[in-house]
Design an enzyme around this catalytic site. Structure first.
Site, PDB file in Angstrom:
ATOM      1  CG  ASP A  19      -2.104   0.905   1.089  1.00  0.00           C
ATOM      2  OD1 ASP A  19      -2.379   1.353  -0.041  1.00  0.00           O
ATOM      3  OD2 ASP A  19      -2.763   1.191   2.112  1.00  0.00           O
ATOM      4  N   GLY A  20       0.310   2.331  -0.560  1.00  0.00           N
ATOM      5  CA  GLY A  20       0.969   3.635  -0.453  1.00  0.00           C
ATOM      6  C   GLY A  20       1.624   4.145  -1.732  1.00  0.00           C
ATOM      7  CD1 TRP A  24       7.475   6.533  -2.158  1.00  0.00           C
ATOM      8  CD2 TRP A  24       7.083   7.033  -4.308  1.00  0.00           C
ATOM      9  NE1 TRP A  24       8.699   6.630  -2.799  1.00  0.00           N
ATOM     10  CE2 TRP A  24       8.484   6.937  -4.120  1.00  0.00           C
ATOM     11  CE3 TRP A  24       6.612   7.337  -5.581  1.00  0.00           C
ATOM     12  CZ2 TRP A  24       9.403   7.125  -5.153  1.00  0.00           C
ATOM     13  CZ3 TRP A  24       7.531   7.526  -6.606  1.00  0.00           C
ATOM     14  CH2 TRP A  24       8.905   7.434  -6.385  1.00  0.00           C
ATOM     15  CG  HIS A  36       0.078   2.440  -9.308  1.00  0.00           C
ATOM     16  ND1 HIS A  36      -0.177   2.041  -8.013  1.00  0.00           N
ATOM     17  CD2 HIS A  36      -0.995   3.188  -9.682  1.00  0.00           C
ATOM     18  CE1 HIS A  36      -1.347   2.542  -7.629  1.00  0.00           C
ATOM     19  NE2 HIS A  36      -1.861   3.243  -8.614  1.00  0.00           N
ATOM     20  CG  LEU A 130       9.567 -17.310  -3.760  1.00  0.00           C
ATOM     21  CD1 LEU A 130       9.336 -17.289  -2.251  1.00  0.00           C
ATOM     22  CD2 LEU A 130      10.277 -15.997  -4.170  1.00  0.00           C
ATOM     23  CG  LEU A 184      -6.856  -8.419   7.395  1.00  0.00           C
ATOM     24  CD1 LEU A 184      -7.712  -9.591   7.839  1.00  0.00           C
ATOM     25  CD2 LEU A 184      -5.634  -8.936   6.650  1.00  0.00           C
ATOM     26  CB  SER A 185      -8.011  -3.806   2.335  1.00  0.00           C
ATOM     27  OG  SER A 185      -7.744  -2.609   3.041  1.00  0.00           O
TER      28      SER A 185
HETATM   29  C1  IPE Z   1      -5.559  -2.763  -0.637  1.00  0.00           C
HETATM   30  O1  IPE Z   1      -5.178  -1.439  -0.687  1.00  0.00           O
HETATM   31  C2  IPE Z   1      -5.407  -3.389  -1.984  1.00  0.00           C
HETATM   32  C3  IPE Z   1      -4.059  -3.477  -2.524  1.00  0.00           C
HETATM   33  C4  IPE Z   1      -2.942  -3.146  -1.924  1.00  0.00           C
HETATM   34  C5  IPE Z   1      -3.972  -4.022  -3.846  1.00  0.00           C
HETATM   35  P1  IPE Z   1      -6.247  -0.258  -0.838  1.00  0.00           P
HETATM   36  O2  IPE Z   1      -5.467   0.987  -0.825  1.00  0.00           O
HETATM   37  O3  IPE Z   1      -7.123  -0.512  -2.013  1.00  0.00           O
HETATM   38  O4  IPE Z   1      -7.125  -0.440   0.482  1.00  0.00           O
HETATM   39  P2  IPE Z   1      -8.000   0.600   1.286  1.00  0.00           P
HETATM   40  O5  IPE Z   1      -8.998   1.176   0.315  1.00  0.00           O
HETATM   41  O6  IPE Z   1      -7.082   1.657   1.809  1.00  0.00           O
HETATM   42  O7  IPE Z   1      -8.634  -0.201   2.388  1.00  0.00           O
HETATM   43  C1  IPE Z   2      -1.380   0.322  -3.470  1.00  0.00           C
HETATM   44  O1  IPE Z   2      -1.190   1.683  -3.443  1.00  0.00           O
HETATM   45  C2  IPE Z   2      -1.550  -0.223  -4.855  1.00  0.00           C
HETATM   46  C3  IPE Z   2      -2.926  -0.624  -5.187  1.00  0.00           C
HETATM   47  C4  IPE Z   2      -3.939  -0.593  -4.383  1.00  0.00           C
HETATM   48  C5  IPE Z   2      -3.128  -1.088  -6.537  1.00  0.00           C
HETATM   49  P1  IPE Z   2      -2.408   2.700  -3.459  1.00  0.00           P
HETATM   50  O2  IPE Z   2      -2.733   3.034  -4.875  1.00  0.00           O
HETATM   51  O3  IPE Z   2      -3.547   2.165  -2.653  1.00  0.00           O
HETATM   52  O4  IPE Z   2      -1.770   3.942  -2.746  1.00  0.00           O
HETATM   53  P2  IPE Z   2      -2.462   4.928  -1.717  1.00  0.00           P
HETATM   54  O5  IPE Z   2      -3.026   4.095  -0.610  1.00  0.00           O
HETATM   55  O6  IPE Z   2      -3.530   5.648  -2.473  1.00  0.00           O
HETATM   56  O7  IPE Z   2      -1.354   5.806  -1.275  1.00  0.00           O
HETATM   57 MG    MG Z   3      -4.061   2.364  -0.703  1.00  0.00          MG
END
Ligand code: IPE
Ligand code: IPE
Ligand code: MG
Length: 231
Positions: A19-20, A24, A36, A130, A184-185
């Site tokens: 995530d993030g 970033w 991404h 792996l 956990l999403s």
């Molecule tokens: C969870 O992240 C899905 C992935 C990392 C692919 P999200 O950024 O979509 O989750 P929420 O919306 O913050 O819960």
């Molecule tokens: C995780 O990063 C990647 C996916 C969910 C595909 P995000 O796109 O959720 O990044 P933030 O949470 O918006 O920073």
């Molecule tokens: Mg996110």
């Protein structure tokens, strides 16, 4: 078989909520999609570092079923990044003995990408060093429902096997989520029954082998009891 025995035989099962990426990029005044793109580099580093961290299976959350709610340009970009990633990496996965397996729905993935996913799974199917599972169009709740609908007899073991995609009961030992969120999403709900959780403040594109090593190091200090007590 007790959960810990299953895991130790095969190495650790580490699941990663990457995530993030968006934050970033936004922090650096880049478009989200650049985040991404840089996230793919972190995936490379983590896969490279997995074997020396005793990891036998790595499950990466790449795209949740709820991520379809994002703007179509972002979704399209994510899928095209995945496509080029597969094209670049599959041969080196075969060389390194890495098996690639996808979990999640396939019926909503564009035909071209679906064919590449299946080809990648075929090509890497003998990999034993792996297992990398990529969760794509993935919803933990939906996966459980779909697996149950197909099972003639719903025992915990049968459900675990069905969900793993690799014919093994291999629950998550360590769940890592980056970027400071602590939820956990809808990821691996069944498989995380006794998982240890590790939340890192690092945004995913900055995550690397060292950060993975620290997470595994923290995990190794934990006392997993599985409901029992020390005797
Ligand atoms: C969870 O992240 C899905 C992935 C990392 C692919 P999200 O950024 O979509 O989750 P929420 O919306 O913050 O819960
Ligand atoms: C995780 O990063 C990647 C996916 C969910 C595909 P995000 O796109 O959720 O990044 P933030 O949470 O918006 O920073
Ligand atoms: Mg996110």
């Amino acid at each position: 078989m007790p959960v810990e025995e299953v895991s130790e035989d095969n190495g650790l099962h580490v699941a990663l909520i990457m995530d993030g990426n968006g934050r970033w990029a936004t922090l650096r005044k880049f478009p989200r999609i650049y985040g991404h793109k840089m996230g793919i580099e972190a995936v490379r580093k983590v896969i490279e570092a997995a074997p020396r961290n005793k990891i036998g299976m790595l499950t990466l959350y790449a795209f949740s079923s709820d991520n379809w709610k994002r703007p179509p340009e972002e979704v399209t970009h994510l899928f095209s990044l995945l496509k080029s990633y597969l094209r670049q990496e599959v041969d080196s996965f075969v060389e390194k003995g890495i098996r690639l397996v996808f979990i999640g729905r396939r019926d909503r993935i564009a035909e071209g990408l679906r064919a590449e996913i299946e080809a990648a799974e075929q090509k890497t199917r003998y990999g034993e060093a792996l297992i990398v599972r990529i969760a794509l169009d993935y919803s933990g709740r939906e996966q459980i429902l779909m697996a149950l609908a197909d099972l003639p007899c719903a025992t915990p073991e049968a459900l675990s096997f069905a969900l793993s995609g690799v014919g093994k009961d291999w629950p998550v030992d360590l769940l890592i989520r980056t970027s400071g969120e602590q939820r956990l999403s809808d990821f691996l709900l069944w498989e995380c029954a006794y998982a240890e959780f590790y939340f890192s403040p690092i945004h995913w594109p900055d995550f690397d082998g060292k950060a993975l090593g620290e997470a595994v190091g923290a995990y190794l200090q934990r006392d997993r009891r599985f409901g029992s007590i020390k005797t």
